[in-house]
Write a protein that holds these residues in place. Structure first.
Motif, PDB file in Angstrom:
ATOM      1  N   GLY A  98     -41.576  27.170 -36.328  1.00  0.00           N
ATOM      2  CA  GLY A  98     -41.400  26.490 -35.057  1.00  0.00           C
ATOM      3  C   GLY A  98     -42.617  25.736 -34.575  1.00  0.00           C
ATOM      4  N   CYS A  99     -43.761  25.925 -35.231  1.00  0.00           N
ATOM      5  CA  CYS A  99     -44.983  25.224 -34.819  1.00  0.00           C
ATOM      6  C   CYS A  99     -45.078  23.862 -35.523  1.00  0.00           C
ATOM      7  CB  CYS A  99     -46.212  26.062 -35.150  1.00  0.00           C
ATOM      8  SG  CYS A  99     -46.245  27.671 -34.324  1.00  0.00           S
ATOM      9  N   PRO A 100     -45.434  22.823 -34.807  1.00  0.00           N
ATOM     10  CA  PRO A 100     -45.531  21.478 -35.412  1.00  0.00           C
ATOM     11  C   PRO A 100     -46.828  21.312 -36.206  1.00  0.00           C
ATOM     12  CG  PRO A 100     -46.124  21.357 -33.105  1.00  0.00           C
ATOM     13  CD  PRO A 100     -45.705  22.790 -33.359  1.00  0.00           C
ATOM     14  N   THR A 101     -46.964  22.086 -37.304  1.00  0.00           N
ATOM     15  CA  THR A 101     -48.229  22.155 -38.037  1.00  0.00           C
ATOM     16  C   THR A 101     -48.590  20.842 -38.738  1.00  0.00           C
ATOM     17  OG1 THR A 101     -47.011  23.125 -39.895  1.00  0.00           O
ATOM     18  CG2 THR A 101     -48.122  24.641 -38.377  1.00  0.00           C
ATOM     19  N   ALA A 107     -42.245  31.405 -30.823  1.00  0.00           N
ATOM     20  CA  ALA A 107     -43.152  30.688 -31.729  1.00  0.00           C
ATOM     21  C   ALA A 107     -44.586  30.918 -31.277  1.00  0.00           C
ATOM     22  CB  ALA A 107     -42.826  29.198 -31.744  1.00  0.00           C
ATOM     23  N   ASN A 108     -45.418  31.377 -32.187  1.00  0.00           N
ATOM     24  CA  ASN A 108     -46.822  31.622 -31.881  1.00  0.00           C
ATOM     25  C   ASN A 108     -47.666  30.515 -32.520  1.00  0.00           C
ATOM     26  OD1 ASN A 108     -46.495  34.180 -30.468  1.00  0.00           O
ATOM     27  ND2 ASN A 108     -45.904  35.013 -32.466  1.00  0.00           N
ATOM     28  N   CYS A 109     -48.075  29.556 -31.702  1.00  0.00           N
ATOM     29  CA  CYS A 109     -48.790  28.380 -32.196  1.00  0.00           C
ATOM     30  C   CYS A 109     -50.117  28.226 -31.468  1.00  0.00           C
ATOM     31  CB  CYS A 109     -47.974  27.104 -31.967  1.00  0.00           C
ATOM     32  SG  CYS A 109     -46.211  27.205 -32.376  1.00  0.00           S
ATOM     33  N   THR A 110     -51.052  27.545 -32.148  1.00  0.00           N
ATOM     34  CA  THR A 110     -52.324  27.179 -31.523  1.00  0.00           C
ATOM     35  C   THR A 110     -52.580  25.709 -31.765  1.00  0.00           C
ATOM     36  OG1 THR A 110     -53.266  29.394 -31.862  1.00  0.00           O
ATOM     37  CG2 THR A 110     -54.809  27.600 -31.435  1.00  0.00           C
ATOM     38  N   VAL A 111     -52.715  24.962 -30.679  1.00  0.00           N
ATOM     39  CA  VAL A 111     -53.009  23.528 -30.761  1.00  0.00           C
ATOM     40  C   VAL A 111     -54.444  23.327 -30.266  1.00  0.00           C
ATOM     41  CG1 VAL A 111     -52.358  21.208 -30.018  1.00  0.00           C
ATOM     42  CG2 VAL A 111     -50.587  22.963 -30.313  1.00  0.00           C
ATOM     43  N   THR A 112     -55.298  22.794 -31.124  1.00  0.00           N
ATOM     44  CA  THR A 112     -56.703  22.581 -30.779  1.00  0.00           C
ATOM     45  C   THR A 112     -56.994  21.087 -30.732  1.00  0.00           C
ATOM     46  OG1 THR A 112     -57.312  24.641 -31.892  1.00  0.00           O
ATOM     47  CG2 THR A 112     -59.086  23.082 -31.395  1.00  0.00           C
ATOM     48  N   THR A 113     -57.500  20.610 -29.601  1.00  0.00           N
ATOM     49  CA  THR A 113     -57.821  19.188 -29.479  1.00  0.00           C
ATOM     50  C   THR A 113     -59.223  18.901 -30.013  1.00  0.00           C
ATOM     51  OG1 THR A 113     -58.747  19.418 -27.259  1.00  0.00           O
ATOM     52  CG2 THR A 113     -56.387  18.978 -27.412  1.00  0.00           C
ATOM     53  N   VAL A 121     -63.510  14.508 -24.389  1.00  0.00           N
ATOM     54  CA  VAL A 121     -63.199  15.921 -24.602  1.00  0.00           C
ATOM     55  C   VAL A 121     -64.105  16.438 -25.715  1.00  0.00           C
ATOM     56  CG1 VAL A 121     -61.384  17.580 -25.186  1.00  0.00           C
ATOM     57  CG2 VAL A 121     -60.793  15.463 -23.987  1.00  0.00           C
ATOM     58  N   PRO A 122     -64.859  17.504 -25.476  1.00  0.00           N
ATOM     59  CA  PRO A 122     -65.738  18.027 -26.534  1.00  0.00           C
ATOM     60  C   PRO A 122     -64.930  18.634 -27.666  1.00  0.00           C
ATOM     61  CG  PRO A 122     -65.669  19.539 -24.683  1.00  0.00           C
ATOM     62  CD  PRO A 122     -64.914  18.313 -24.247  1.00  0.00           C
ATOM     63  N   ALA A 123     -65.574  18.845 -28.796  1.00  0.00           N
ATOM     64  CA  ALA A 123     -64.900  19.441 -29.952  1.00  0.00           C
ATOM     65  C   ALA A 123     -64.255  20.775 -29.568  1.00  0.00           C
ATOM     66  CB  ALA A 123     -65.902  19.655 -31.079  1.00  0.00           C
ATOM     67  N   GLY A 124     -62.945  20.872 -29.793  1.00  0.00           N
ATOM     68  CA  GLY A 124     -62.222  22.095 -29.459  1.00  0.00           C
ATOM     69  C   GLY A 124     -62.197  22.403 -27.984  1.00  0.00           C
ATOM     70  N   GLY A 125     -62.369  21.361 -27.153  1.00  0.00           N
ATOM     71  CA  GLY A 125     -62.501  21.581 -25.714  1.00  0.00           C
ATOM     72  C   GLY A 125     -61.231  21.944 -24.985  1.00  0.00           C
ATOM     73  N   LEU A 126     -60.069  21.767 -25.626  1.00  0.00           N
ATOM     74  CA  LEU A 126     -58.793  22.153 -25.005  1.00  0.00           C
ATOM     75  C   LEU A 126     -57.938  22.816 -26.072  1.00  0.00           C
ATOM     76  CD1 LEU A 126     -56.619  20.186 -22.498  1.00  0.00           C
ATOM     77  CD2 LEU A 126     -55.555  21.216 -24.508  1.00  0.00           C
ATOM     78  N   VAL A 127     -57.470  24.009 -25.771  1.00  0.00           N
ATOM     79  CA  VAL A 127     -56.659  24.768 -26.718  1.00  0.00           C
ATOM     80  C   VAL A 127     -55.375  25.228 -26.033  1.00  0.00           C
ATOM     81  CG1 VAL A 127     -56.527  26.812 -28.198  1.00  0.00           C
ATOM     82  CG2 VAL A 127     -58.689  25.554 -27.984  1.00  0.00           C
ATOM     83  N   ASN A 173     -49.758   7.875 -22.320  1.00  0.00           N
ATOM     84  CA  ASN A 173     -49.568   7.968 -23.773  1.00  0.00           C
ATOM     85  C   ASN A 173     -50.895   7.848 -24.527  1.00  0.00           C
ATOM     86  OD1 ASN A 173     -46.756   8.289 -23.581  1.00  0.00           O
ATOM     87  ND2 ASN A 173     -46.450   6.069 -23.483  1.00  0.00           N
ATOM     88  N   ALA A 174     -51.937   8.466 -23.977  1.00  0.00           N
ATOM     89  CA  ALA A 174     -53.251   8.454 -24.623  1.00  0.00           C
ATOM     90  C   ALA A 174     -53.209   9.358 -25.855  1.00  0.00           C
ATOM     91  CB  ALA A 174     -54.316   8.934 -23.652  1.00  0.00           C
ATOM     92  N   VAL A 175     -53.731   8.855 -26.969  1.00  0.00           N
ATOM     93  CA  VAL A 175     -53.689   9.594 -28.231  1.00  0.00           C
ATOM     94  C   VAL A 175     -54.929  10.478 -28.360  1.00  0.00           C
ATOM     95  CG1 VAL A 175     -53.633   9.396 -30.740  1.00  0.00           C
ATOM     96  CG2 VAL A 175     -52.324   7.791 -29.329  1.00  0.00           C
ATOM     97  N   VAL A 176     -54.682  11.756 -28.670  1.00  0.00           N
ATOM     98  CA  VAL A 176     -55.771  12.739 -28.808  1.00  0.00           C
ATOM     99  C   VAL A 176     -55.618  13.427 -30.166  1.00  0.00           C
ATOM    100  CG1 VAL A 176     -56.897  14.744 -27.776  1.00  0.00           C
ATOM    101  CG2 VAL A 176     -55.625  13.143 -26.320  1.00  0.00           C
ATOM    102  N   PRO A 177     -56.696  13.501 -30.987  1.00  0.00           N
ATOM    103  CA  PRO A 177     -56.584  14.201 -32.268  1.00  0.00           C
ATOM    104  C   PRO A 177     -56.437  15.707 -32.067  1.00  0.00           C
ATOM    105  CG  PRO A 177     -58.855  13.530 -31.870  1.00  0.00           C
ATOM    106  CD  PRO A 177     -58.031  12.911 -30.787  1.00  0.00           C
ATOM    107  N   VAL A 178     -55.590  16.342 -32.878  1.00  0.00           N
ATOM    108  CA  VAL A 178     -55.358  17.784 -32.775  1.00  0.00           C
ATOM    109  C   VAL A 178     -55.164  18.401 -34.157  1.00  0.00           C
ATOM    110  CG1 VAL A 178     -54.264  17.624 -30.493  1.00  0.00           C
ATOM    111  CG2 VAL A 178     -52.843  17.554 -32.565  1.00  0.00           C
ATOM    112  N   THR A 179     -55.291  19.706 -34.205  1.00  0.00           N
ATOM    113  CA  THR A 179     -54.808  20.490 -35.344  1.00  0.00           C
ATOM    114  C   THR A 179     -53.866  21.550 -34.781  1.00  0.00           C
ATOM    115  OG1 THR A 179     -56.715  21.989 -35.211  1.00  0.00           O
ATOM    116  CG2 THR A 179     -56.862  20.157 -36.766  1.00  0.00           C
TER     117      THR A 179
END
Length: 216
Positions: free
Chosen positions: A186-189, A144-150, A131-137, A174-180
């Motif tokens: 309500g967002c899992p920050t 709840a207004n959240c943004t999860v960036t992979t 997955v490229p940098a920021g390739g899935l959002v 259960n593949a682990v992917v880094p996110v912010t």
């Protein structure tokens, strides 16, 4: 006195043997990856989600029931690697019909950038989706207004497995992917990783009578 010297000599010999064995073990080369061939060479393929895909970050799970990606097997001789995996570029997977585990929240998944999938023959056959940098959002609206960036820090390799069949399948468990995660209440920050689960059926679109297959 002789007994003491003998014991000391034996102890030194044992220590030397242990040191030599340790050095030998440390210096042992890593095993060489086996050969991989993906066929049919040059054929286009489509990966279609079977069932549902889930992306879980913290206590929030986003579930999508529609996902598709397309790609092609490298033309010969690029479809063969005598000592490693064979990589194929794929289109950014699309995700739709998505729901959130949070009541009153609607998720939208967007993808972009250069994606790829590589296969390594073995038992089992392994697969890696890059997955490229920021390739899935993932963006949520509603309560709840959240943004999860992979892959926020650069490309991320998502480990999976491949099974030959009619059609063949690509599985992520259960593949682990880094996110912010950013957002308000309500967002899992605090989440820095997410777990990805999905099964894709892979079909040959150049010749539907054939199957995309991974062999030595």
């Amino acid at each position: 006195m002789s007994r003491t010297r003998t014991a000391l000599a034996l102890g030194m010999a044992a220590a030397a043997a242990l040191t030599a064995a340790s050095a030998t073990a440390t210096a042992a080369p890593l095993p060489v990856a086996g050969s991989t061939t993906v066929t049919p060479a040059g054929h286009a393929f489509k990966a279609t989600l079977s069932g549902k895909a889930t992306l879980k970050a913290g206590s929030v799970t986003v579930t999508c029931t529609v996902s598709v990606a397309a790609g092609s097997v490298p033309a010969a001789p690029g479809n063969q690697n005598p000592a490693g995996p064979v990589s194929s570029p794929i289109s950014p997977p699309t995700y739709s019909s998505c729901t959130s585990s949070m009541p009153g929240v609607t998720p939208t998944v967007t993808t972009s950038g250069s994606w790829s999938v590589s296969m390594q023959n073995g038992s089992p056959i392994t697969a890696t989706m890059t997955v490229p940098a920021g390739g899935l959002v993932v963006q949520t609206t509603g309560l709840a207004n959240c943004t999860v960036t992979t892959a926020p820090g650069g490309p991320a390799n998502v480990p999976g497995s491949w099974a030959n069949g009619a059609p063949s399948s690509l599985t992520f468990t259960n593949a682990v992917v880094p996110v912010t995660v950013t957002g308000g209440f309500g967002c899992p920050t605090s989440a820095t990783t997410s777990t990805f689960n999905a099964v894709y059926k892979v079909t040959d679109t150049t010749n539907p009578a054939q199957q995309i297959t991974v062999t030595p």
